[in-house]
Enzyme design. Structure first.
Site, PDB file in Angstrom:
ATOM      1  N   THR A  64      -3.989  44.978  33.670  1.00 47.96           N
ATOM      2  CA  THR A  64      -3.721  45.309  35.071  1.00 47.96           C
ATOM      3  C   THR A  64      -4.318  44.240  35.972  1.00 47.96           C
ATOM      4  OG1 THR A  64      -3.662  47.643  34.534  1.00 47.96           O
ATOM      5  CG2 THR A  64      -4.008  47.089  36.854  1.00 47.96           C
ATOM      6  N   GLY A  87     -10.557  29.424  37.108  1.00 52.49           N
ATOM      7  CA  GLY A  87     -10.089  28.087  36.745  1.00 52.49           C
ATOM      8  C   GLY A  87     -10.382  27.822  35.273  1.00 52.49           C
ATOM      9  N   THR A  88     -11.530  28.303  34.821  1.00 53.74           N
ATOM     10  CA  THR A  88     -11.916  28.131  33.414  1.00 53.74           C
ATOM     11  C   THR A  88     -10.878  28.774  32.494  1.00 53.74           C
ATOM     12  OG1 THR A  88     -14.251  28.131  34.013  1.00 53.74           O
ATOM     13  CG2 THR A  88     -13.726  28.686  31.727  1.00 53.74           C
ATOM     14  N   HIS A 147     -11.787  30.519  44.309  1.00 57.43           N
ATOM     15  CA  HIS A 147     -13.066  30.433  45.030  1.00 57.43           C
ATOM     16  C   HIS A 147     -13.419  29.007  45.455  1.00 57.43           C
ATOM     17  CE1 HIS A 147     -16.112  29.026  41.928  1.00 57.43           C
ATOM     18  NE2 HIS A 147     -15.089  29.309  41.137  1.00 57.43           N
ATOM     19  N   CYS A 166     -21.890  24.735  36.657  1.00 57.03           N
ATOM     20  CA  CYS A 166     -21.932  25.246  35.289  1.00 57.03           C
ATOM     21  C   CYS A 166     -22.998  24.565  34.452  1.00 57.03           C
ATOM     22  CB  CYS A 166     -20.586  25.060  34.621  1.00 57.03           C
ATOM     23  SG  CYS A 166     -19.282  25.800  35.567  1.00 57.03           S
ATOM     24  N   ASN A 192     -15.247  17.015  39.463  1.00 52.90           N
ATOM     25  CA  ASN A 192     -16.055  17.871  40.322  1.00 52.90           C
ATOM     26  C   ASN A 192     -17.394  17.247  40.706  1.00 52.90           C
ATOM     27  OD1 ASN A 192     -15.849  18.495  37.408  1.00 52.90           O
ATOM     28  ND2 ASN A 192     -17.720  19.658  37.755  1.00 52.90           N
ATOM     29  N   SER A 217      -8.134  27.407  41.198  1.00 57.01           N
ATOM     30  CA  SER A 217      -9.078  28.526  41.261  1.00 57.01           C
ATOM     31  C   SER A 217      -9.286  28.939  42.719  1.00 57.01           C
ATOM     32  CB  SER A 217     -10.401  28.073  40.647  1.00 57.01           C
ATOM     33  OG  SER A 217     -11.369  29.082  40.770  1.00 57.01           O
TER      34      SER A 217
HETATM   35  N1  PLP Z   1     -12.434  22.828  36.699  1.00 48.31           N
HETATM   36  C1  PLP Z   1     -13.130  22.158  37.626  1.00 48.31           C
HETATM   37  C2  PLP Z   1     -12.810  20.728  37.880  1.00 48.31           C
HETATM   38  C3  PLP Z   1     -14.132  22.802  38.330  1.00 48.31           C
HETATM   39  O1  PLP Z   1     -14.835  22.124  39.246  1.00 48.31           O
HETATM   40  C4  PLP Z   1     -14.409  24.160  38.062  1.00 48.31           C
HETATM   41  C5  PLP Z   1     -15.506  24.848  38.756  1.00 48.31           C
HETATM   42  O2  PLP Z   1     -16.516  24.255  39.097  1.00 48.31           O
HETATM   43  C6  PLP Z   1     -13.637  24.810  37.102  1.00 48.31           C
HETATM   44  C7  PLP Z   1     -12.655  24.114  36.433  1.00 48.31           C
HETATM   45  C8  PLP Z   1     -13.862  26.242  36.752  1.00 48.31           C
HETATM   46  O3  PLP Z   1     -13.359  27.088  37.743  1.00 48.31           O
HETATM   47  P1  PLP Z   1     -13.894  28.596  37.803  1.00 48.31           P
HETATM   48  O4  PLP Z   1     -15.247  28.549  38.441  1.00 48.31           O
HETATM   49  O5  PLP Z   1     -12.879  29.328  38.627  1.00 48.31           O
HETATM   50  O6  PLP Z   1     -13.956  29.091  36.408  1.00 48.31           O
END
Ligand code: PLP
Length: 385
Positions: A234, A69-70, A198, A322, A148, A196
Site C-alpha cells: 500500500t 533514493g536508496t 527529501h 550516510c 553529493n 528522492s
Molecule cells: N543518491 C545520492 C546521490 C544521494 O545524495 C542520496 C542521499 O544523500 C541518496 C542517493 C539516497 O537518497 P535517500 O536519502 O532518499 O535514500
C-alpha cells in the site's frame, strides 16, 4: 540557524507541509479500494505521478514510487541484473553514493563482476576506462548525475552514447541534480533515473524511479498490484502527495531558485577564498551543481570546524549524511586522490532555497576566525601546509 547542509536533506517547503496536512486530515482511503474514497486517493496519486513525470520529461506510466533514493538505486541495478541473468557484469563509478557502491559490493558476493570506474582529480569519470570495461556480458552501467559530496556533474549523455552502442542499459542517480539543474530523461537518454523527495523540499521516506518503457527489470517487491506490479505494498499516500507538491513548486520556481542559489554560493566561494589561506577547493571548476562547495582546510580536522560552527548555529557537513558516523575517510575524496589527512580536513557546504544573503554574511563573519583559531591552537606553521 544557518543551514548549509541541503545535500543531506532539505527543510519541508511550507506549501508541501500544508498540502500533506490537509490530505492526511481528509483522505484515509486505500488507493486500491474500488469505492469513492479509495478512487479519490488513487487519482491524487496519479496527479503526483503526473507532476513528477512532467518535470522529468517522462510519461506518467514510467514513474514508480519507492521508499527513498536508496531504494530507487537498489531497484534499478538489482532489478536489471535479475532480469538479465545471462549478463553478469555491472559497471559503476568509484564516487557513487553508498546506495550504489554497496549494491555493487553485494552483487560481488553473489559472484557478479563489478567494476568501479575511477575518476579524475576534479571528479569526472574516466571515459576510456569505462569504454574498456564494457563487455558483451555487461547488463547495466550506473553513473551518478552529480556527486553529493563535491557536486561534480558527469557527462551522462556521452556515457549513454557509449553504452547504447554496446546494447547496455544505463541508470543515473539524479538525487542531487533533480531540482538543482535540468534533469530530462530524453535529453540525458538514460533508461533508469533515481530521485528522492527529501532533497527537493519534500518529505522523507519517498523516492521515485523512472523506468523507460521496455527496459528489462524484475519486480522489487511482490504482492499486490501497486506500482505496475513492480513494487507492491500500500502506497505511502501522504508522502507521495508531498512529493508531487514539492515537484510542482520546483517547476513553478524553476530557474529563479537555481540562479539565486548559484549567486549566493558564488559569493560564499569568493568570500572563503579571499579570507581564508591554505585551503583547497574540491570538485570541478565549472561542471558542478553550483550550490555545493567542498573545501579542505589544510592542517585541520573537519570535525573541529563543524563543531565550532555548530556552536554558532551554523550547520555544515564533513561528508555525505550516510557516512558521517563512519571513521573512514570519504571514499569520494579518496577517489579524487586526496591524502587521508587532507580528506579529513574537508567540509561540505550545500545551499538551498531557504538560504539568504544574511546566512552567507554570517558564515563569512565566523568561519575565517574559527579556522584561524583552530590553526593557532594546533600550533600549525603556515609554511608547513
Ligand atoms: N543518491 C545520492 C546521490 C544521494 O545524495 C542520496 C542521499 O544523500 C541518496 C542517493 C539516497 O537518497 P535517500 O536519502 O532518499 O535514500
Amino acid at each position: 540557524m544557518v543551514y548549509l547542509d541541503n545535500n543531506a536533506t532539505t527543510p519541508l517547503d511550507p506549501r508541501v507541509c500544508e498540502k500533506m496536512t490537509e490530505f492526511l486530515k481528509t483522505h484515509f482511503g486505500n488507493p486500491s479500494s474500488l469505492y469513492p474514497i479509495g478512487r479519490e486517493v488513487k487519482e491524487i496519486i496519479t496527479e503526483a505521478r503526473e507532476s513528477i513525470a512532467h518535470a522529468l520529461g517522462a510519461k506518467r506510466t514510467d514513474i514508480v514510487f519507492t521508499g527513498s533514493g536508496t531504494e530507487s538505486d537498489n531497484f534499478a541495478v538489482r532489478g536489471v541484473m535479475n532480469a538479465l541473468p545471462e549478463k553478469d557484469e555491472f559497471i559503476t563509478s568509484a564516487i557513487e553514493h553508498p546506495a550504489i557502491i554497496e549494491t555493487g559490493n553485494y552483487l560481488k558476493t553473489k559472484g557478479k563482476k563489478v567494476t568501479f570506474v575511477p575518476v579524475s582529480p576534479d571528479g569526472i569519470i574516466d571515459i576510456d576506462y569505462l569504454k574498456d570495461a564494457i563487455t558483451p556480458r555487461t547488463a547495466i552501467v550506473s553513473i551518478m548525475h552529480a556527486n553529493n559530496e563535491i557536486g561534480t556533474i558527469q557527462p551522462i549523455e556521452e556515457i549513454v552514447r557509449i553504452a547504447k552502442d554496446r546494447g547496455v542499459i544505463v541508470h543515473t542517480d539524479a538525487v542531487q541534480t533533480f531540482g538543482k539543474t535540468d534533469v530530462h530523461v530524453d535529453k540525458l537518454g538514460v533508461d533508469l533515473l533515481s530521485i528522492s523527495a527529501h532533497k527537493v523540499y519534500g518529505p522523507k521516506g519517498v523516492g521515485a524511479l523512472y523506468i523507460r518503457k521496455g527496459t528489462p527489470i524484475s519486480p522489487l517487491i511482490c504482492g499486490g498490484h501497486q506500482e505496475s506490479l513492480l513494487r507492491a505494498g500500500t502506497e505511502n499516500t501522504a508522502g507521495i502527495v508531498g512529493f508531487g507538491e514539492a515537484v510542482r513548486v520546483l517547476c513553478e520556481r524553476g530557474e529563479k531558485d537555481h540562479r539565486r542559489i548559484a549567486n549566493l554560493a558564488e559569493s560564499l566561494k569568493k568570500g572563503i577564498e579571499d579570507k581564508i589561506p591554505n585551503i583547497k577547493f574540491n570538485g570541478h571548476g565549472t561542471k558542478r551543481i553550483k550550490g555545493t562547495l567542498n573545501y579542505s582546510f589544510l592542517g585541520l580536522e573537519a570535525e573541529a570546524i563543524l563543531l565550532s560552527l555548530g556552536t554558532k548555529d551554523i550547520y555544515v557537513s564533513t561528508g555525505s549524511a550516510c557516512s558521517e558516523e563512519s571513521e573512514d575517510v570519504s571514499h569520494v575524496l579518496s577517489a579524487i586522490g586526496l591524502k587521508p589527512e587532507i580528506a579529513r580536513s574537508s567540509v561540505r557546504m550545500s545551499l538551498g532555497r531557504f538560504n539568504t544573503k544574511e546566512d552567507i554574511d554570517r558564515v563569512l563573519a565566523e568561519l575565517p576566525e574559527i579556522v584561524e583559531k583552530l590553526r593557532e591552537i594546533s600550533g600549525l606553521d603556515p609554511d608547513d601546509l
